[in-house]
Design a protein around this motif. Structure first.
Motif, PDB file in Angstrom:
ATOM      1  N   ARG A   1       0.810  -1.223   0.000  1.00 12.38           N
ATOM      2  CA  ARG A   1       0.000   0.000   0.000  1.00 12.38           C
ATOM      3  C   ARG A   1       0.845   1.275   0.000  1.00 12.38           C
ATOM      4  NH1 ARG A   1      -2.924  -3.057   3.981  1.00 12.38           N
ATOM      5  NH2 ARG A   1      -2.029  -1.753   5.644  1.00 12.38           N
ATOM      6  N   TYR A   2       2.141   1.147  -0.079  1.00 10.14           N
ATOM      7  CA  TYR A   2       2.999   2.328  -0.091  1.00 10.14           C
ATOM      8  C   TYR A   2       2.675   3.200  -1.307  1.00 10.14           C
ATOM      9  CZ  TYR A   2       6.168   0.427   3.513  1.00 10.14           C
ATOM     10  OH  TYR A   2       6.730  -0.058   4.673  1.00 10.14           O
ATOM     11  N   ASP A   3       2.594   4.500  -1.053  1.00  9.74           N
ATOM     12  CA  ASP A   3       2.339   5.446  -2.135  1.00  9.74           C
ATOM     13  C   ASP A   3       3.594   6.277  -2.408  1.00  9.74           C
ATOM     14  OD1 ASP A   3       2.482   7.143   0.048  1.00  9.74           O
ATOM     15  OD2 ASP A   3       0.342   7.645   0.058  1.00  9.74           O
ATOM     16  N   ALA A   4       3.470   7.239  -3.310  1.00  6.78           N
ATOM     17  CA  ALA A   4       4.620   8.057  -3.694  1.00  6.78           C
ATOM     18  C   ALA A   4       5.203   8.808  -2.506  1.00  6.78           C
ATOM     19  CB  ALA A   4       4.206   9.039  -4.793  1.00  6.78           C
ATOM     20  N   LYS A   5       4.344   9.252  -1.601  1.00  3.58           N
ATOM     21  CA  LYS A   5       4.805   9.981  -0.419  1.00  3.58           C
ATOM     22  C   LYS A   5       5.674   9.084   0.456  1.00  3.58           C
ATOM     23  CE  LYS A   5       3.111  12.685   3.527  1.00  3.58           C
ATOM     24  NZ  LYS A   5       1.901  13.197   4.231  1.00  3.58           N
ATOM     25  N   LYS A   6       5.265   7.837   0.627  1.00  5.72           N
ATOM     26  CA  LYS A   6       6.043   6.898   1.432  1.00  5.72           C
ATOM     27  C   LYS A   6       7.376   6.589   0.760  1.00  5.72           C
ATOM     28  CE  LYS A   6       6.991   3.709   4.524  1.00  5.72           C
ATOM     29  NZ  LYS A   6       7.395   4.042   5.911  1.00  5.72           N
ATOM     30  N   VAL A   7       7.359   6.445  -0.549  1.00  2.00           N
ATOM     31  CA  VAL A   7       8.604   6.189  -1.281  1.00  2.00           C
ATOM     32  C   VAL A   7       9.581   7.335  -1.083  1.00  2.00           C
ATOM     33  CG1 VAL A   7       9.629   5.932  -3.579  1.00  2.00           C
ATOM     34  CG2 VAL A   7       7.541   4.666  -3.002  1.00  2.00           C
ATOM     35  N   GLU A   8       9.075   8.564  -1.119  1.00  2.00           N
ATOM     36  CA  GLU A   8       9.942   9.725  -0.909  1.00  2.00           C
ATOM     37  C   GLU A   8      10.498   9.744   0.510  1.00  2.00           C
ATOM     38  OE1 GLU A   8      11.169  11.819  -3.072  1.00  2.00           O
ATOM     39  OE2 GLU A   8      10.082  10.692  -4.609  1.00  2.00           O
ATOM     40  N   ALA A   9       9.674   9.337   1.483  1.00  2.00           N
ATOM     41  CA  ALA A   9      10.131   9.275   2.869  1.00  2.00           C
ATOM     42  C   ALA A   9      11.270   8.266   2.994  1.00  2.00           C
ATOM     43  CB  ALA A   9       8.978   8.897   3.787  1.00  2.00           C
ATOM     44  N   LEU A  10      11.143   7.145   2.307  1.00  2.00           N
ATOM     45  CA  LEU A  10      12.194   6.133   2.336  1.00  2.00           C
ATOM     46  C   LEU A  10      13.455   6.630   1.640  1.00  2.00           C
ATOM     47  CD1 LEU A  10       9.990   2.998   1.597  1.00  2.00           C
ATOM     48  CD2 LEU A  10      11.224   3.453   3.723  1.00  2.00           C
TER      49      LEU A  10
ATOM     50  N   ASN B   1      14.578   9.444   1.807  1.00  2.00           N
ATOM     51  CA  ASN B   1      15.223  10.379   2.733  1.00  2.00           C
ATOM     52  C   ASN B   1      15.676   9.708   4.032  1.00  2.00           C
ATOM     53  OD1 ASN B   1      15.094  13.005   1.371  1.00  2.00           O
ATOM     54  ND2 ASN B   1      12.881  12.732   1.478  1.00  2.00           N
ATOM     55  N   ASP B   2      15.554   8.385   4.091  1.00  2.00           N
ATOM     56  CA  ASP B   2      15.928   7.629   5.282  1.00  2.00           C
ATOM     57  C   ASP B   2      17.386   7.193   5.169  1.00  2.00           C
ATOM     58  OD1 ASP B   2      16.280   5.835   7.375  1.00  2.00           O
ATOM     59  OD2 ASP B   2      14.257   5.005   7.206  1.00  2.00           O
ATOM     60  N   ALA B   3      18.265   7.845   5.899  1.00  2.00           N
ATOM     61  CA  ALA B   3      19.701   7.547   5.825  1.00  2.00           C
ATOM     62  C   ALA B   3      20.060   6.188   6.417  1.00  2.00           C
ATOM     63  CB  ALA B   3      20.491   8.637   6.541  1.00  2.00           C
ATOM     64  N   GLY B   4      19.118   5.555   7.106  1.00  2.00           N
ATOM     65  CA  GLY B   4      19.410   4.273   7.740  1.00  2.00           C
ATOM     66  C   GLY B   4      19.351   3.090   6.794  1.00  2.00           C
ATOM     67  N   ILE B   5      18.830   3.318   5.574  1.00  2.00           N
ATOM     68  CA  ILE B   5      18.717   2.232   4.606  1.00  2.00           C
ATOM     69  C   ILE B   5      19.511   2.590   3.349  1.00  2.00           C
ATOM     70  CG2 ILE B   5      16.434   1.617   5.495  1.00  2.00           C
ATOM     71  CD1 ILE B   5      15.267   2.896   2.909  1.00  2.00           C
ATOM     72  N   VAL B   6      19.452   1.721   2.358  1.00  2.00           N
ATOM     73  CA  VAL B   6      20.053   2.018   1.058  1.00  2.00           C
ATOM     74  C   VAL B   6      19.014   2.780   0.247  1.00  2.00           C
ATOM     75  CG1 VAL B   6      20.929   1.031  -1.092  1.00  2.00           C
ATOM     76  CG2 VAL B   6      21.537  -0.012   1.103  1.00  2.00           C
ATOM     77  N   ARG B   7      19.315   4.018  -0.071  1.00  2.00           N
ATOM     78  CA  ARG B   7      18.335   4.887  -0.740  1.00  2.00           C
ATOM     79  C   ARG B   7      18.465   4.775  -2.256  1.00  2.00           C
ATOM     80  NH1 ARG B   7      19.504  10.240   2.778  1.00  2.00           N
ATOM     81  NH2 ARG B   7      21.628   9.438   2.555  1.00  2.00           N
ATOM     82  N   ASN B   8      17.789   3.780  -2.767  1.00  2.00           N
ATOM     83  CA  ASN B   8      17.797   3.514  -4.200  1.00  2.00           C
ATOM     84  C   ASN B   8      16.340   3.418  -4.645  1.00  2.00           C
ATOM     85  OD1 ASN B   8      17.590   1.605  -6.584  1.00  2.00           O
ATOM     86  ND2 ASN B   8      19.813   1.812  -6.509  1.00  2.00           N
ATOM     87  N   ARG B   9      15.911   4.367  -5.458  1.00  2.00           N
ATOM     88  CA  ARG B   9      14.492   4.442  -5.815  1.00  2.00           C
ATOM     89  C   ARG B   9      13.998   3.181  -6.523  1.00  2.00           C
ATOM     90  NH1 ARG B   9      11.107   8.613  -5.846  1.00  2.00           N
ATOM     91  NH2 ARG B   9      12.837  10.101  -5.599  1.00  2.00           N
ATOM     92  N   ALA B  10      14.793   2.681  -7.447  1.00  2.00           N
ATOM     93  CA  ALA B  10      14.374   1.491  -8.185  1.00  2.00           C
ATOM     94  C   ALA B  10      14.190   0.293  -7.253  1.00  2.00           C
ATOM     95  CB  ALA B  10      15.391   1.159  -9.274  1.00  2.00           C
ATOM     96  N   LYS B  11      15.075   0.168  -6.262  1.00  2.00           N
ATOM     97  CA  LYS B  11      14.969  -0.958  -5.330  1.00  2.00           C
ATOM     98  C   LYS B  11      13.806  -0.768  -4.369  1.00  2.00           C
ATOM     99  CE  LYS B  11      19.868  -2.113  -5.646  1.00  2.00           C
ATOM    100  NZ  LYS B  11      21.181  -2.210  -4.945  1.00  2.00           N
ATOM    101  N   ILE B  12      13.544   0.459  -3.965  1.00  2.00           N
ATOM    102  CA  ILE B  12      12.404   0.724  -3.088  1.00  2.00           C
ATOM    103  C   ILE B  12      11.101   0.449  -3.820  1.00  2.00           C
ATOM    104  CG2 ILE B  12      11.131   2.553  -1.876  1.00  2.00           C
ATOM    105  CD1 ILE B  12      13.891   3.821  -1.249  1.00  2.00           C
TER     106      ILE B  12
END
Length: 210
Positions: free
Chosen positions: A80-89, A91-102
């Motif tokens: 159920r993640y939407d575009a807003k949640k993807v953007e939040a992820l 910006n999360d420095a605790g994970i690997v910030r790769n849009r394609a993988k998210i």
């Protein structure tokens, strides 16, 4: 000749954990232990996808951060993640910030739910490729261990056809090794004969420096 290593604690291990206590604990207690839980298998597959281009120890040290960021890898929530949640992820420095993988994780969650709803179930889908029980290899050196196999190619195609991303044959084989679908501990490693019956820890303690 085996390239397994004798450590100070008197145990012979596969060489890849080196002398890192955290990595050795992962090797001893998780890697190669057969996993049949659907959600746990989903989590590991997603994390292996995030590993692409990186080292596994990098992902392992961030695993708790990933679990917090991705709602403990509950597919119904991730789907159920939407575009807003993807953007939040992103910006999360605790994970690997790769849009394609998210975004691939969201797609994978949707594919997982379909497999669970319509059959055959995620764990069964994976384990059926090896007849429901671990394929036990007998490698003496890490050079003998393949990067992929005909089975990992078949699993890769199966998963990709269902909508999963970052599931190439090499990623899938690493996943199969980690979840005990294949036993690729070297034959001289102390885990070789016991990983099929090993007890999984509740949580690995991440070093403070991580």
């Amino acid at each position: 000749m085996s390239n397994a290593k004798l450590h100070a604690d008197g145990l012979v291990r596969c060489p890849w954990p080196g002398e890192d206590p955290f990595y050795m604990a992962y090797h001893d207690t998780e890697w190669g232990v057969p996993e049949y839980d659907d959600r746990a298998l989903f989590e590991k597959l997603i994390l292996d996808g995030f590993q692409a281009g990186l080292s596994w120890i990098t992902i392992l040290r961030k695993r708790e951060n990933f679990r917090k960021a991705f709602d403990n890898f509950e597919p119904a929530k991730i789907a159920r993640y939407d575009a807003k949640k993807v953007e939040a992820l992103m910006n999360d420095a605790g994970i690997v910030r790769n849009r394609a993988k998210i975004e691939g994780t969201v797609a994978g969650a949707k594919a997982y739910l379909k497999i669970m709803d319509e059959g055959p179930g995620f764990s069964k889908l994976l384990w059926d490729h090896v007849g429901g029980k671990p394929k036990v290899n007998a490698f003496k050196t890490t050079k003998s261990v393949p990067a992929s196999t005909p089975v990992s190619i078949a699993v890769s195609k199966d998963l990709a056809s269902r909508g999963f991303k970052f599931v190439g044959p090499t990623i899938v084989y690493a996943f199969m090794q980690a979840t005990g679908i294949v036993n690729d501990h070297l034959i001289s490693c102390h885990c070789y004969d016991t990983c099929g019956t090993a007890k999984r820890p509740k949580k690995l303690k991440v070093p403070k420096k991580a």
